[in-house]
Design an enzyme around this catalytic site. Structure first.
Site, PDB file in Angstrom:
ATOM      1  N   GLN A   1       0.846  -1.191   0.000  1.00 48.34           N
ATOM      2  CA  GLN A   1       0.000   0.000   0.000  1.00 48.34           C
ATOM      3  C   GLN A   1       0.885   1.246   0.000  1.00 48.34           C
ATOM      4  O   GLN A   1       1.839   1.342   0.771  1.00 48.34           O
ATOM      5  CB  GLN A   1      -0.917   0.001   1.228  1.00 48.34           C
ATOM      6  CG  GLN A   1      -2.061   1.025   1.156  1.00 48.34           C
ATOM      7  CD  GLN A   1      -1.723   2.379   1.775  1.00 48.34           C
ATOM      8  OE1 GLN A   1      -0.754   2.517   2.504  1.00 48.34           O
ATOM      9  NE2 GLN A   1      -2.526   3.386   1.462  1.00 48.34           N
TER      10      GLN A   1
ATOM     11  N   GLY B   1     -11.241   4.868   0.447  1.00 47.55           N
ATOM     12  CA  GLY B   1     -10.264   5.898   0.154  1.00 47.55           C
ATOM     13  C   GLY B   1      -8.852   5.357   0.031  1.00 47.55           C
ATOM     14  O   GLY B   1      -8.631   4.169  -0.224  1.00 47.55           O
ATOM     15  N   HIS B   2      -7.874   6.249   0.225  1.00 46.19           N
ATOM     16  CA  HIS B   2      -6.457   5.902   0.100  1.00 46.19           C
ATOM     17  C   HIS B   2      -6.090   4.751   1.033  1.00 46.19           C
ATOM     18  O   HIS B   2      -5.411   3.805   0.638  1.00 46.19           O
ATOM     19  CB  HIS B   2      -5.614   7.135   0.424  1.00 46.19           C
ATOM     20  CG  HIS B   2      -4.145   6.934   0.330  1.00 46.19           C
ATOM     21  ND1 HIS B   2      -3.491   6.769  -0.864  1.00 46.19           N
ATOM     22  CD2 HIS B   2      -3.182   6.873   1.289  1.00 46.19           C
ATOM     23  CE1 HIS B   2      -2.186   6.610  -0.650  1.00 46.19           C
ATOM     24  NE2 HIS B   2      -1.986   6.669   0.654  1.00 46.19           N
ATOM     25  N   PHE B   3      -6.554   4.832   2.285  1.00 50.04           N
ATOM     26  CA  PHE B   3      -6.403   3.732   3.232  1.00 50.04           C
ATOM     27  C   PHE B   3      -7.713   2.939   3.197  1.00 50.04           C
ATOM     28  O   PHE B   3      -8.599   3.143   4.023  1.00 50.04           O
ATOM     29  CB  PHE B   3      -6.111   4.264   4.631  1.00 50.04           C
ATOM     30  CG  PHE B   3      -4.768   4.921   4.763  1.00 50.04           C
ATOM     31  CD1 PHE B   3      -3.611   4.166   4.885  1.00 50.04           C
ATOM     32  CD2 PHE B   3      -4.651   6.305   4.741  1.00 50.04           C
ATOM     33  CE1 PHE B   3      -2.366   4.768   5.006  1.00 50.04           C
ATOM     34  CE2 PHE B   3      -3.406   6.916   4.856  1.00 50.04           C
ATOM     35  CZ  PHE B   3      -2.267   6.149   4.989  1.00 50.04           C
TER      36      PHE B   3
ATOM     37  N   ASP C   1      -9.560   8.054  -3.189  1.00 50.06           N
ATOM     38  CA  ASP C   1      -8.188   8.451  -2.881  1.00 50.06           C
ATOM     39  C   ASP C   1      -7.878   9.812  -3.501  1.00 50.06           C
ATOM     40  O   ASP C   1      -7.997   9.980  -4.716  1.00 50.06           O
ATOM     41  CB  ASP C   1      -7.239   7.385  -3.443  1.00 50.06           C
ATOM     42  CG  ASP C   1      -5.800   7.556  -2.996  1.00 50.06           C
ATOM     43  OD1 ASP C   1      -5.399   8.683  -2.649  1.00 50.06           O
ATOM     44  OD2 ASP C   1      -5.065   6.558  -3.009  1.00 50.06           O
TER      45      ASP C   1
END
Length: 318
Positions: free
Chosen positions: A130, A291-293, A265
């Site tokens: 990631q 989202g991004h995480f 994201d």
């Protein structure tokens, strides 16, 4: 049957019911443990879960997180897989040497984590990458391709089309770090930027735990962190320059590939997810409401997709 006997039977049945219910609950958190080992004179922290004789998954975290980001996922995979999630030097619970004592480059992070895998005897694993985990993991893959059984990508970019407009300001820092440093900090390491990195454009902000970005901001404001993170980010330009090399490795090797990508994201676009199919046509790409995480919002979905993918690698049920 008198009232006293009925009450006694009721109490016995109740006492029998409780243990039976408890026995139905199996938390695989019981296998998670926390360790620190010496690598190049640094204390490198890692989380471990699952049976040591099971297939290994090496989980590589992003910025500004640590192996802690994988905590929601570990219990959902630990029944069948051996999970190792390290903190890079300068991150989480690993040593935090100053830039004068340690070269904060992605090459160096990959070398340290590579040495960790050697010390732990990890010679065959799936890379789960990631964000910053992508640059670290791809370097490791190119150094020891024989160790990589497959890759799982979660919002980690290997193609320029994956970089959002936010990277315009960040690239200015690469070109002129002395004059663009303060602008980078506002764009990259402020509390609002740390919060927005999680929320992105999600229409369901109420599903996000504010502790995630508050804890990360506390990490970013620890003594020495601004210098460490801006030094490391200056080296991020070497990742963009390495994209063609990573793409070439993907095209030639065509490892089994799973892409799970949060579409909200703010930093990495959905085009970056789809680009993996240009290199690995059989790559499985899943665009998630996250989202991004992505584990913030899609833990169960990612766990299900990962279990199915990993099970098919081994020809068994997930």
């Amino acid at each position: 049957m008198n009232m006293s006997t009925l009450l006694s039977l009721s109490a016995i049945m109740a006492s029998m019911a409780l243990p039976a219910s408890a026995q139905d609950l199996h938390s695989s958190r019981r296998s998670i443990s926390y360790h620190t080992v010496d690598i190049q004179g640094l204390k490198i922290f890692y989380r471990e879960a699952g049976p040591v004789d099971a297939p290994t998954v090496l989980l590589l975290h992003g910025f500004p997180s640590s192996s802690r980001m994988w905590e929601p996922l570990l219990p959902l995979l630990a029944d069948k897989y051996h999970l190792i999630a390290p903190d890079y030097p300068g991150f989480g619970n690993s040593s935090v040497p100053s830039p004068s004592d340690f070269s904060y480059t992605f090459d160096n992070l990959a070398n340290v984590i590579g040495e960790l895998t050697t010390k732990l005897g990890l010679n065959d694993y799936v890379l789960f990458m990631q964000d910053y985990g992508g640059p670290v993991g791809f370097r490791m893959a190119l150094s020891h391709p024989e160790r990589v059984r497959a890759i799982i990508i979660q919002n980690a970019v290997s193609h320029e089309q994956g970089l959002s407009p936010l990277w315009i300001a960040r690239k200015k820092y690469w070109a002129d770090p002395a004059h663009e440093l303060e602008a980078l900090k506002a764009n990259f390491t402020s509390l609002e930027a740390t919060r927005q990195r999680h929320l992105g454009t999600s229409p369901r902000p109420e599903r996000y735990d504010p502790d995630t970005w508050i804890d990360e901001y506390a990490f970013l404001t620890r003594p020495g962190q601004p210098e460490i993170q801006t030094t490391l980010f200056l080296d991020y330009r070497t990742n963009v320059a390495s994209y063609p090399k990573w793409q070439d490795w993907l095209r030639k090797t065509r490892p089994p590939t799973l892409v799970v990508w949060g579409k909200y994201d703010p930093s990495f676009t959905v085009a970056g997810a789809m680009a993996y199919r240009n290199d690995v046509p059989d790559a499985e790409v899943h665009i998630l409401e996250a989202g991004h995480f992505a584990l913030d919002e899609a833990t169960d979905e990612i766990a299900s997709l990962a279990r199915d993918f990993l099970a098919r690698l081994d020809g068994r049920k997930g």
